[in-house]
Design a protein around this motif. Structure first.
Motif, PDB file in Angstrom:
ATOM      1  N   SER A 145       4.204 -15.469   3.407  1.00 51.49           N
ATOM      2  CA  SER A 145       3.173 -14.498   3.067  1.00 51.49           C
ATOM      3  C   SER A 145       2.136 -15.113   2.141  1.00 51.49           C
ATOM      4  O   SER A 145       2.435 -16.037   1.369  1.00 51.49           O
ATOM      5  CB  SER A 145       3.803 -13.287   2.365  1.00 51.49           C
ATOM      6  OG  SER A 145       4.710 -12.620   3.207  1.00 51.49           O
ATOM      7  N   ARG A 179      -1.645 -13.684  -0.060  1.00 53.24           N
ATOM      8  CA  ARG A 179      -2.540 -12.577  -0.390  1.00 53.24           C
ATOM      9  C   ARG A 179      -3.911 -13.131  -0.739  1.00 53.24           C
ATOM     10  O   ARG A 179      -4.037 -14.010  -1.586  1.00 53.24           O
ATOM     11  CB  ARG A 179      -1.982 -11.770  -1.559  1.00 53.24           C
ATOM     12  CG  ARG A 179      -2.787 -10.516  -1.886  1.00 53.24           C
ATOM     13  CD  ARG A 179      -2.111  -9.739  -3.013  1.00 53.24           C
ATOM     14  NE  ARG A 179      -2.816  -8.501  -3.338  1.00 53.24           N
ATOM     15  CZ  ARG A 179      -2.609  -7.349  -2.728  1.00 53.24           C
ATOM     16  NH1 ARG A 179      -1.723  -7.265  -1.739  1.00 53.24           N
ATOM     17  NH2 ARG A 179      -3.276  -6.270  -3.079  1.00 53.24           N
ATOM     18  N   SER A 213      -7.857 -12.146  -1.981  1.00 55.35           N
ATOM     19  CA  SER A 213      -8.629 -11.127  -2.683  1.00 55.35           C
ATOM     20  C   SER A 213     -10.101 -11.478  -2.645  1.00 55.35           C
ATOM     21  O   SER A 213     -10.464 -12.655  -2.596  1.00 55.35           O
ATOM     22  CB  SER A 213      -8.160 -10.983  -4.135  1.00 55.35           C
ATOM     23  OG  SER A 213      -6.866 -10.444  -4.192  1.00 55.35           O
ATOM     24  N   PHE A 253      -0.699  -7.749   8.732  1.00 51.86           N
ATOM     25  CA  PHE A 253      -1.717  -7.809   7.684  1.00 51.86           C
ATOM     26  C   PHE A 253      -2.041  -6.402   7.200  1.00 51.86           C
ATOM     27  O   PHE A 253      -2.051  -5.446   7.979  1.00 51.86           O
ATOM     28  CB  PHE A 253      -3.008  -8.437   8.212  1.00 51.86           C
ATOM     29  CG  PHE A 253      -2.920  -9.919   8.502  1.00 51.86           C
ATOM     30  CD1 PHE A 253      -1.721 -10.583   8.544  1.00 51.86           C
ATOM     31  CD2 PHE A 253      -4.080 -10.634   8.765  1.00 51.86           C
ATOM     32  CE1 PHE A 253      -1.652 -11.934   8.820  1.00 51.86           C
ATOM     33  CE2 PHE A 253      -4.034 -11.993   9.047  1.00 51.86           C
ATOM     34  CZ  PHE A 253      -2.812 -12.639   9.074  1.00 51.86           C
ATOM     35  N   THR A 254      -2.338  -6.298   5.912  1.00 51.81           N
ATOM     36  CA  THR A 254      -2.736  -5.026   5.330  1.00 51.81           C
ATOM     37  C   THR A 254      -3.933  -5.236   4.424  1.00 51.81           C
ATOM     38  O   THR A 254      -3.892  -6.079   3.516  1.00 51.81           O
ATOM     39  CB  THR A 254      -1.598  -4.402   4.511  1.00 51.81           C
ATOM     40  OG1 THR A 254      -0.440  -4.240   5.336  1.00 51.81           O
ATOM     41  CG2 THR A 254      -2.002  -3.040   3.963  1.00 51.81           C
ATOM     42  N   SER A 265      -6.498  -3.630   1.617  1.00 49.52           N
ATOM     43  CA  SER A 265      -6.461  -2.589   0.590  1.00 49.52           C
ATOM     44  C   SER A 265      -7.614  -2.802  -0.388  1.00 49.52           C
ATOM     45  O   SER A 265      -8.254  -3.857  -0.386  1.00 49.52           O
ATOM     46  CB  SER A 265      -5.125  -2.605  -0.150  1.00 49.52           C
ATOM     47  OG  SER A 265      -4.929  -3.849  -0.801  1.00 49.52           O
ATOM     48  N   SER A 304      -8.444  -6.627  -0.853  1.00 48.56           N
ATOM     49  CA  SER A 304      -7.405  -7.640  -0.683  1.00 48.56           C
ATOM     50  C   SER A 304      -6.856  -7.605   0.733  1.00 48.56           C
ATOM     51  O   SER A 304      -6.944  -6.583   1.421  1.00 48.56           O
ATOM     52  CB  SER A 304      -6.272  -7.412  -1.688  1.00 48.56           C
ATOM     53  OG  SER A 304      -6.731  -7.569  -3.010  1.00 48.56           O
ATOM     54  N   GLN A 350      -3.257  -8.581   2.415  1.00 46.04           N
ATOM     55  CA  GLN A 350      -1.877  -9.044   2.338  1.00 46.04           C
ATOM     56  C   GLN A 350      -1.458  -9.502   3.722  1.00 46.04           C
ATOM     57  O   GLN A 350      -1.518  -8.735   4.682  1.00 46.04           O
ATOM     58  CB  GLN A 350      -0.956  -7.916   1.859  1.00 46.04           C
ATOM     59  CG  GLN A 350       0.508  -8.292   1.807  1.00 46.04           C
ATOM     60  CD  GLN A 350       0.806  -9.346   0.763  1.00 46.04           C
ATOM     61  OE1 GLN A 350       0.234  -9.318  -0.329  1.00 46.04           O
ATOM     62  NE2 GLN A 350       1.677 -10.287   1.096  1.00 46.04           N
ATOM     63  N   ASN A 382       1.536 -11.045   5.946  1.00 48.09           N
ATOM     64  CA  ASN A 382       2.972 -11.284   6.044  1.00 48.09           C
ATOM     65  C   ASN A 382       3.317 -11.872   7.402  1.00 48.09           C
ATOM     66  O   ASN A 382       2.550 -11.766   8.358  1.00 48.09           O
ATOM     67  CB  ASN A 382       3.738  -9.972   5.838  1.00 48.09           C
ATOM     68  CG  ASN A 382       3.519  -9.374   4.469  1.00 48.09           C
ATOM     69  OD1 ASN A 382       3.309 -10.088   3.487  1.00 48.09           O
ATOM     70  ND2 ASN A 382       3.571  -8.049   4.392  1.00 48.09           N
TER      71      ASN A 382
END
Length: 122
Positions: free
Chosen positions: A17, A19, A21, A68-69, A71, A80, A82, A84
């Protein structure tokens, strides 16, 4: 003018994973969307995830759905991503973008970050 500054990225093993930003500064206004695009060598720059800031609605490319997320952090004007269960085919330069339009195409973006490299090793 709007400035977009990405952070995150790097090298990760498949299945891992990361992340990303993106901090937006300047006069963004209120009606806009922010998204993440990626571009692999020899390929076009495509949107993988987008978010409408005021409505909070999201878009995901089929290739990343469920992994993927996207947010937002309203207080810091940050979006961002995220990521995974990363796969080698996710390897690309990832760009943050801001749009005042309605579609998630690269040509429709109004501002771009400089990009950050994500490398997924098999």
């Amino acid at each position: 003018q709007v400035q977009l500054v990405e952070s995150g990225g790097g090298l990760v093993q498949a299945g891992g994973s990361l992340r990303l930003s993106c901090a937006a500064s300047g006069r963004t206004g209120r009606t806009y969307g922010m998204g993440w695009f990626r571009q692999a060598p020899g390929k076009e720059r495509d949107c993988v995830a987008g978010l409408r800031w005021s409505a909070g609605t999201t878009y995901y490319a089929d290739s990343v759905k469920g992994r993927f997320t996207i947010s937002r952090d309203n207080a810091n004007n940050t979006v961002s991503l995220q990521m995974n269960n990363l796969k080698p085919e996710d390897t690309a330069v990832y760009y943050c973008a801001l749009t005042y339009g309605s579609a998630w195409y690269a040509s429709g973006m109004n501002y771009w970050g400089k990009g950050t490299l994500v490398t997924v090793a098999s």
